[in-house]
Motif scaffolding. Structure first.
Motif, mmCIF file in Angstrom:
data_model
loop_
_atom_site.group_PDB
_atom_site.id
_atom_site.type_symbol
_atom_site.label_atom_id
_atom_site.label_comp_id
_atom_site.label_asym_id
_atom_site.label_seq_id
_atom_site.Cartn_x
_atom_site.Cartn_y
_atom_site.Cartn_z
ATOM 1 N N VAL A 42 45.651 44.309 -58.300
ATOM 2 C CA VAL A 42 44.628 45.448 -58.742
ATOM 3 C C VAL A 42 43.868 45.797 -57.831
ATOM 4 O O VAL A 42 43.337 45.228 -56.878
ATOM 5 C CB VAL A 42 43.802 44.474 -59.783
ATOM 6 C CG1 VAL A 42 42.893 45.467 -60.292
ATOM 7 C CG2 VAL A 42 44.932 43.815 -60.967
ATOM 8 N N CYS A 98 47.049 49.900 -61.966
ATOM 9 C CA CYS A 98 46.455 48.681 -61.753
ATOM 10 C C CYS A 98 44.974 48.883 -61.274
ATOM 11 O O CYS A 98 44.709 48.466 -60.144
ATOM 12 C CB CYS A 98 47.313 47.771 -60.940
ATOM 13 S SG CYS A 98 48.658 47.051 -61.627
ATOM 14 N N GLY A 117 48.393 50.156 -66.567
ATOM 15 C CA GLY A 117 47.356 48.805 -66.205
ATOM 16 C C GLY A 117 46.115 49.357 -65.995
ATOM 17 O O GLY A 117 45.425 48.763 -64.876
#
Ligand code: KIV
Length: 275
Positions: A153, A183, A204
């Motif tokens: 992330v 992410c 994400g």
């Protein structure tokens, strides 16, 4: 209605959410187009989910052109965006324009996507100046996997979050018509979405984005090498395929396939006269 880079920007102004899925072949592209999805991304995820590499770095221009052209033959209304593979644009602005041009001329892409922020703004500007719409891609950019040290992330700390916001503003300023956020924490993706005038397409990155993109093998549970947290599996097509392949193998083995309805007839008197 035909989706274009222009309708993408209109959708943001009207507050309409945008859907995007990857595809790499004619039949899948046709199904996605028929479902009314706004855009197909011929992603360089091709390298992993179709070609079986560990990452996207080995994908070539020839791979992207081949699959983009196949997808283009299956679509009517969906916007076709094709990824620029690793080292097709990082090397120079000239390479970026030449290779974006090849994706349009030979791969029939209607827009191209490339990864990176400020460092690729000269490339974005030059490709846009050549009348090719560019979708940017920031956050987790898989072509930088070796520099990131894995699929992680991005933008969690204050400095990293500010850098991502600055990059989103920079790619907009360079002329990108949309930007993929991969992410990125939901709160940061929402802040970026509210701070720029081009649509953000999240993967994400939470529901605050202007649109979403998924790899179709992930959302159909056909790719089992990894299952990122952000993937929702809408169907268990992988299981259904395996089951169908098993049933076929079994029926071939026991002689129940092909049945009479799958065979061609002829005047069998001819067979009797053969010597
Ligand atoms: O290559 C790809 O499929 C992508 C999406 C994951 C955004 O870049």
């Amino acid at each position: 209605m035909k989706n274009t880079a222009v309708t993408f920007q209109e959708a943001k102004q009207k507050g309409e959410k945008l859907s995007m899925l990857t595809a790499y072949d004619y039949s899948t592209a046709k199904l996605i187009d028929e479902a009314g999805v706004n855009a197909i991304l011929v992603g360089d995820s091709l390298g992993m989910v179709v070609l079986g590499y560990e990452d996207t770095l080995s994908v070539t221009m020839e791979d992207m052109i081949h699959h983009s052209a196949a997808v283009s033959r299956g679509i009517k209304d969906t916007l076709l965006i094709t990824d620029m593979p690793f080292m097709s644009y990082q090397t120079s602005v000239y390479d970026a324009v030449v290779n974006a041009g090849r994706l349009v001329k030979e791969g029939h892409a209607q827009a191209v996507k490339l990864e990176g922020g400020k460092e690729v703004c000269p490339q974005i500007r030059a490709i846009v100046d050549a009348s090719i719409p560019v979708c940017a891609h920031i956050g987790l950019t898989p072509q930088s996997i070796n520099a990131f040290g894995g699929f992680k992330v991005q933008g969690k700390g204050e400095e990293a979050a500010q850098k991502l916001l600055d990059e989103a503003r920079a790619v907009e300023e360079a002329g990108a018509f949309a930007v993929v956020l991969e992410c990125v924490p939901k709160a940061l993706a929402t802040k970026i979405t509210e701070s720029i005038n081009i649509p953000t397409i999240g993967i994400g990155a939470g529901a605050g984005c202007d649109g979403q993109v998924l790899v179709y093998q992930d959302m159909l549970a056909m790719y089992s090498d990894m299952k990122p947290k952000f993937v929702k599996q809408y169907a268990q097509i992988g299981d259904q395929m395996r089951e169908a392949f098993r049933a076929y193998k079994q029926e071939v083995a026991d002689g129940t396939f092909p049945a009479e309805e799958h065979t061609f007839k002829m005047d069998e008197g001819i067979i009797d006269r053969l010597y």
